[in-house]
Design a protein around this motif. Structure first.
Motif, PDB file in Angstrom:
ATOM      1  N   LEU A  66       0.824  -1.215   0.000  1.00 50.06           N
ATOM      2  CA  LEU A  66       0.000   0.000   0.000  1.00 50.06           C
ATOM      3  C   LEU A  66       0.855   1.261   0.000  1.00 50.06           C
ATOM      4  O   LEU A  66       1.782   1.398   0.806  1.00 50.06           O
ATOM      5  CB  LEU A  66      -0.921   0.002   1.226  1.00 50.06           C
ATOM      6  N   LYS A  67       0.536   2.162  -0.923  1.00 46.68           N
ATOM      7  CA  LYS A  67       1.273   3.421  -1.045  1.00 46.68           C
ATOM      8  C   LYS A  67       0.425   4.638  -0.722  1.00 46.68           C
ATOM      9  O   LYS A  67       0.955   5.667  -0.311  1.00 46.68           O
ATOM     10  CB  LYS A  67       1.819   3.555  -2.468  1.00 46.68           C
ATOM     11  N   VAL A  68      -0.895   4.529  -0.928  1.00 45.91           N
ATOM     12  CA  VAL A  68      -1.733   5.712  -0.777  1.00 45.91           C
ATOM     13  C   VAL A  68      -3.138   5.320  -0.338  1.00 45.91           C
ATOM     14  O   VAL A  68      -3.664   4.280  -0.742  1.00 45.91           O
ATOM     15  CB  VAL A  68      -1.785   6.516  -2.102  1.00 45.91           C
ATOM     16  N   ILE A  69      -3.704   6.155   0.519  1.00 45.47           N
ATOM     17  CA  ILE A  69      -5.111   6.033   0.915  1.00 45.47           C
ATOM     18  C   ILE A  69      -5.826   7.290   0.457  1.00 45.47           C
ATOM     19  O   ILE A  69      -5.445   8.404   0.834  1.00 45.47           O
ATOM     20  CB  ILE A  69      -5.256   5.869   2.442  1.00 45.47           C
ATOM     21  N   GLY A  70      -6.842   7.107  -0.361  1.00 43.20           N
ATOM     22  CA  GLY A  70      -7.671   8.228  -0.789  1.00 43.20           C
ATOM     23  C   GLY A  70      -8.890   8.301   0.102  1.00 43.20           C
ATOM     24  O   GLY A  70      -9.619   7.316   0.264  1.00 43.20           O
ATOM     25  N   ARG A  71      -9.125   9.453   0.704  1.00 45.55           N
ATOM     26  CA  ARG A  71     -10.264   9.630   1.624  1.00 45.55           C
ATOM     27  C   ARG A  71     -11.358  10.410   0.902  1.00 45.55           C
ATOM     28  O   ARG A  71     -11.159  11.550   0.498  1.00 45.55           O
ATOM     29  CB  ARG A  71      -9.792  10.375   2.876  1.00 45.55           C
ATOM     30  N   LEU A  72     -12.506   9.765   0.721  1.00 41.92           N
ATOM     31  CA  LEU A  72     -13.664  10.391   0.075  1.00 41.92           C
ATOM     32  C   LEU A  72     -14.342  11.313   1.087  1.00 41.92           C
ATOM     33  O   LEU A  72     -15.422  11.038   1.606  1.00 41.92           O
ATOM     34  CB  LEU A  72     -14.628   9.320  -0.423  1.00 41.92           C
ATOM     35  N   GLY A  73     -13.704  12.413   1.387  1.00 45.32           N
ATOM     36  CA  GLY A  73     -14.144  13.356   2.401  1.00 45.32           C
ATOM     37  C   GLY A  73     -12.925  13.985   3.030  1.00 45.32           C
ATOM     38  O   GLY A  73     -11.813  13.903   2.478  1.00 45.32           O
ATOM     39  N   VAL A  74     -13.102  14.602   4.206  1.00 48.93           N
ATOM     40  CA  VAL A  74     -11.980  15.324   4.806  1.00 48.93           C
ATOM     41  C   VAL A  74     -11.596  14.840   6.199  1.00 48.93           C
ATOM     42  O   VAL A  74     -10.452  15.005   6.611  1.00 48.93           O
ATOM     43  CB  VAL A  74     -12.262  16.842   4.858  1.00 48.93           C
ATOM     44  N   GLY A  75     -12.527  14.267   6.948  1.00 51.88           N
ATOM     45  CA  GLY A  75     -12.200  13.801   8.295  1.00 51.88           C
ATOM     46  C   GLY A  75     -11.264  12.608   8.255  1.00 51.88           C
ATOM     47  O   GLY A  75     -11.403  11.715   7.418  1.00 51.88           O
ATOM     48  N   VAL A  91      -1.712   9.789   2.740  1.00 48.94           N
ATOM     49  CA  VAL A  91      -3.157   9.913   2.929  1.00 48.94           C
ATOM     50  C   VAL A  91      -3.626  11.191   2.240  1.00 48.94           C
ATOM     51  O   VAL A  91      -3.100  12.271   2.496  1.00 48.94           O
ATOM     52  CB  VAL A  91      -3.535   9.934   4.419  1.00 48.94           C
ATOM     53  N   CYS A  92      -4.629  11.048   1.359  1.00 50.06           N
ATOM     54  CA  CYS A  92      -5.111  12.176   0.561  1.00 50.06           C
ATOM     55  C   CYS A  92      -6.591  12.446   0.832  1.00 50.06           C
ATOM     56  O   CYS A  92      -7.458  11.772   0.262  1.00 50.06           O
ATOM     57  CB  CYS A  92      -4.925  11.891  -0.929  1.00 50.06           C
ATOM     58  N   PRO A  93      -6.903  13.425   1.680  1.00 48.03           N
ATOM     59  CA  PRO A  93      -8.309  13.815   1.846  1.00 48.03           C
ATOM     60  C   PRO A  93      -8.770  14.648   0.662  1.00 48.03           C
ATOM     61  O   PRO A  93      -7.952  15.259  -0.044  1.00 48.03           O
ATOM     62  CB  PRO A  93      -8.291  14.646   3.130  1.00 48.03           C
ATOM     63  N   ALA A  94     -10.071  14.691   0.446  1.00 45.78           N
ATOM     64  CA  ALA A  94     -10.637  15.467  -0.668  1.00 45.78           C
ATOM     65  C   ALA A  94     -10.935  16.892  -0.199  1.00 45.78           C
ATOM     66  O   ALA A  94     -12.081  17.343  -0.185  1.00 45.78           O
ATOM     67  CB  ALA A  94     -11.896  14.791  -1.198  1.00 45.78           C
ATOM     68  N   THR A  95      -9.889  17.584   0.182  1.00 49.27           N
ATOM     69  CA  THR A  95     -10.032  18.901   0.795  1.00 49.27           C
ATOM     70  C   THR A  95     -10.770  19.875  -0.119  1.00 49.27           C
ATOM     71  O   THR A  95     -10.389  20.061  -1.274  1.00 49.27           O
ATOM     72  CB  THR A  95      -8.646  19.465   1.149  1.00 49.27           C
ATOM     73  N   GLY A  96     -11.815  20.469   0.409  1.00 49.51           N
ATOM     74  CA  GLY A  96     -12.556  21.502  -0.307  1.00 49.51           C
ATOM     75  C   GLY A  96     -13.689  21.006  -1.183  1.00 49.51           C
ATOM     76  O   GLY A  96     -14.559  21.791  -1.564  1.00 49.51           O
ATOM     77  N   ALA A  97     -13.719  19.718  -1.478  1.00 56.17           N
ATOM     78  CA  ALA A  97     -14.680  19.227  -2.469  1.00 56.17           C
ATOM     79  C   ALA A  97     -16.113  19.175  -1.955  1.00 56.17           C
ATOM     80  O   ALA A  97     -17.051  19.192  -2.755  1.00 56.17           O
ATOM     81  CB  ALA A  97     -14.256  17.838  -2.972  1.00 56.17           C
ATOM     82  N   ASN A  98     -16.297  19.091  -0.626  1.00 54.30           N
ATOM     83  CA  ASN A  98     -17.668  19.057  -0.116  1.00 54.30           C
ATOM     84  C   ASN A  98     -17.991  20.261   0.770  1.00 54.30           C
ATOM     85  O   ASN A  98     -18.981  20.261   1.505  1.00 54.30           O
ATOM     86  CB  ASN A  98     -17.955  17.752   0.632  1.00 54.30           C
ATOM     87  N   ASP A  99     -17.177  21.310   0.692  1.00 47.67           N
ATOM     88  CA  ASP A  99     -17.375  22.486   1.542  1.00 47.67           C
ATOM     89  C   ASP A  99     -18.760  23.105   1.347  1.00 47.67           C
ATOM     90  O   ASP A  99     -19.444  23.452   2.317  1.00 47.67           O
ATOM     91  CB  ASP A  99     -16.313  23.554   1.236  1.00 47.67           C
ATOM     92  N   VAL A 100     -19.169  23.256   0.096  1.00 50.84           N
ATOM     93  CA  VAL A 100     -20.448  23.907  -0.192  1.00 50.84           C
ATOM     94  C   VAL A 100     -21.600  23.089   0.364  1.00 50.84           C
ATOM     95  O   VAL A 100     -22.552  23.642   0.954  1.00 50.84           O
ATOM     96  CB  VAL A 100     -20.605  24.130  -1.709  1.00 50.84           C
ATOM     97  N   VAL A 299      -9.902  10.213  -6.750  1.00 50.67           N
ATOM     98  CA  VAL A 299      -9.270   9.356  -7.758  1.00 50.67           C
ATOM     99  C   VAL A 299      -8.051  10.043  -8.359  1.00 50.67           C
ATOM    100  O   VAL A 299      -6.991   9.419  -8.541  1.00 50.67           O
ATOM    101  CB  VAL A 299     -10.287   8.968  -8.850  1.00 50.67           C
ATOM    102  N   ARG A 300      -8.166  11.318  -8.654  1.00 51.23           N
ATOM    103  CA  ARG A 300      -7.019  12.051  -9.207  1.00 51.23           C
ATOM    104  C   ARG A 300      -5.861  12.091  -8.212  1.00 51.23           C
ATOM    105  O   ARG A 300      -4.690  11.958  -8.595  1.00 51.23           O
ATOM    106  CB  ARG A 300      -7.442  13.466  -9.601  1.00 51.23           C
ATOM    107  N   ASN A 301      -6.172  12.273  -6.928  1.00 49.26           N
ATOM    108  CA  ASN A 301      -5.116  12.282  -5.911  1.00 49.26           C
ATOM    109  C   ASN A 301      -4.393  10.934  -5.857  1.00 49.26           C
ATOM    110  O   ASN A 301      -3.163  10.872  -5.771  1.00 49.26           O
ATOM    111  CB  ASN A 301      -5.723  12.573  -4.530  1.00 49.26           C
ATOM    112  N   VAL A 302      -5.168   9.861  -5.894  1.00 50.67           N
ATOM    113  CA  VAL A 302      -4.579   8.525  -5.827  1.00 50.67           C
ATOM    114  C   VAL A 302      -3.697   8.266  -7.044  1.00 50.67           C
ATOM    115  O   VAL A 302      -2.567   7.764  -6.922  1.00 50.67           O
ATOM    116  CB  VAL A 302      -5.694   7.462  -5.714  1.00 50.67           C
ATOM    117  N   ILE A 303      -4.184   8.607  -8.209  1.00 52.94           N
ATOM    118  CA  ILE A 303      -3.398   8.405  -9.431  1.00 52.94           C
ATOM    119  C   ILE A 303      -2.106   9.214  -9.382  1.00 52.94           C
ATOM    120  O   ILE A 303      -1.028   8.734  -9.769  1.00 52.94           O
ATOM    121  CB  ILE A 303      -4.233   8.773 -10.673  1.00 52.94           C
ATOM    122  N   SER A 304      -2.201  10.436  -8.870  1.00 54.81           N
ATOM    123  CA  SER A 304      -1.020  11.287  -8.789  1.00 54.81           C
ATOM    124  C   SER A 304       0.062  10.659  -7.917  1.00 54.81           C
ATOM    125  O   SER A 304       1.243  10.659  -8.279  1.00 54.81           O
ATOM    126  CB  SER A 304      -1.413  12.661  -8.236  1.00 54.81           C
TER     127      SER A 304
END
Length: 315
Positions: A66-75, A91-100, A299-304
């Motif tokens: 395991l190299k990366v965990i993508g978090r579908l959210g921010v917590g 660890v890559c949270p989806a910062t900002g994507a659900n703010d609105v 998904v983009r974070n994980v691929i990166s």
């Protein structure tokens, strides 16, 4: 070919980014099958989760690649960050994507709680006509106190101000001279000052040892009589038993909770009989639009990360 395991729901369109270069194991039932999750993670290069999947040190030990965990959210309180750091897992949270989505939830909660009429449909449909009892109040001119002043709180402040609310915020991690304060909120250095002045208090902090039961019986007692509490952050930040008592005693005028110390909310919760309480199942940040944004960003974070670290594969 890198293997990506997805243990909770994701927008299917986001998976198109993986195309033929990745092997995808997408099973939202894995969140409730710990042994099977550990088994499939044995060959995983990436793991994508929401808030229910518990990424423990034991799970990480079952995933040697395991190299990366993508978090579908921010917590991140469901992820053992120390163990990830020890093992070199990003660890890559989806910062900002659900703010609105969360900001709109909070503002809607303030409107519903202060108006006090939106849980009366059954009474009207049964023939009652309780107009005098349901006149309620307006948000315009009221004080909204934001505990935490990150991205979601700032989006909330913008929307609340547009409705005529005065906005206060407390966040010891945002410097007094930070330009974020300008025009958005009055800075309260002390949490106690914010609680005493606010008609509606909304929580925007992570769950940590220092925020556990941050809003306890003492904090609630210091709030204005009739004040409202909204929690779309993390459940453990609020002492639920103390909240139930405050609502039953009519000190607090109402509350709206999207998160709880134990999820799903267990039978016999002290909140079960609390008046003027609106509860939802941890969906404040989940709308059709935000799910697409969160999924796409994750998904983009994980691929990166995989492209930058997995040099054994042509990706």
């Amino acid at each position: 070919m890198p293997t990506v395991v997805i243990s909770e729901f994701i927008d299917p369109a986001a998976l198109e980014h993986f195309v033929e270069d990745y092997q995808i194991h997408n099973d939202p039932n894995l969140v409730d099958a710990a042994e099977r999750l550990a088994e499939v993670c044995g060959s995983a290069d990436a793991l994508i989760v929401r808030n229910r999947t518990q990424v423990t040190r034991e799970l990480l030990e079952s995933a040697p690649h395991l190299k990366v965990i993508g978090r579908l959210g921010v917590g991140l309180d469901n992820i053992d960050m120390t163990a990830c750091q020890d093992r070199g897992v990003t660890v890559c949270p989806a910062t900002g994507a659900n703010d609105v989505a969360v900001a709109e939830y909070v503002v809607a909660g303030a409107l519903m709680l202060l108006r006090g009429a939106y849980q009366s449909s059954h009474r009207v449909l049964s023939g009652e006509w309780p107009r005098q009892a349901l006149t309620g109040g307006e948000v315009s001119g009221r004080v909204l106190g934001l505990v935490g002043f990150g991205g979601i709180a700032r989006q909330t402040a913008e929307r609340a101000a547009a409705l005529g609310m005065e906005v206060l915020a407390h966040d010891p991690f945002v410097a007094a001279d930070d330009p974020a304060w300008s025009g958005l909120a009055e800075r309260c250095e002390a949490l106690s000052a914010l609680l005493m002045r606010s008609d509606v208090v909304s929580l925007h902090v992570p769950y940590t040892e220092t925020t556990h039961h941050l809003i306890d019986a003492q904090a609630m007692a210091s709030m204005k009589p009739g004040a409202m509490l909204i929690n779309a952050a993390r459940g453990g930040v609020v002492d639920e038993a103390a909240l139930a008592r405050s609502l039953c005693d009519r000190h607090l005028g109402g509350a709206m909770l999207d998160v709880f110390e134990n999820e799903p909310l267990p039978a016999g919760s002290p909140l079960s009989d609390a008046p003027n309480l609106i509860v939802t199942p941890h969906i404040a940040g989940v709308t059709g639009e935000s799910n697409r944004r969160v999924s796409d960003l994750t998904v983009r974070n994980v691929i990166s990360v995989l492209k930058g670290t997995d040099r054994d594969h042509d990706v």
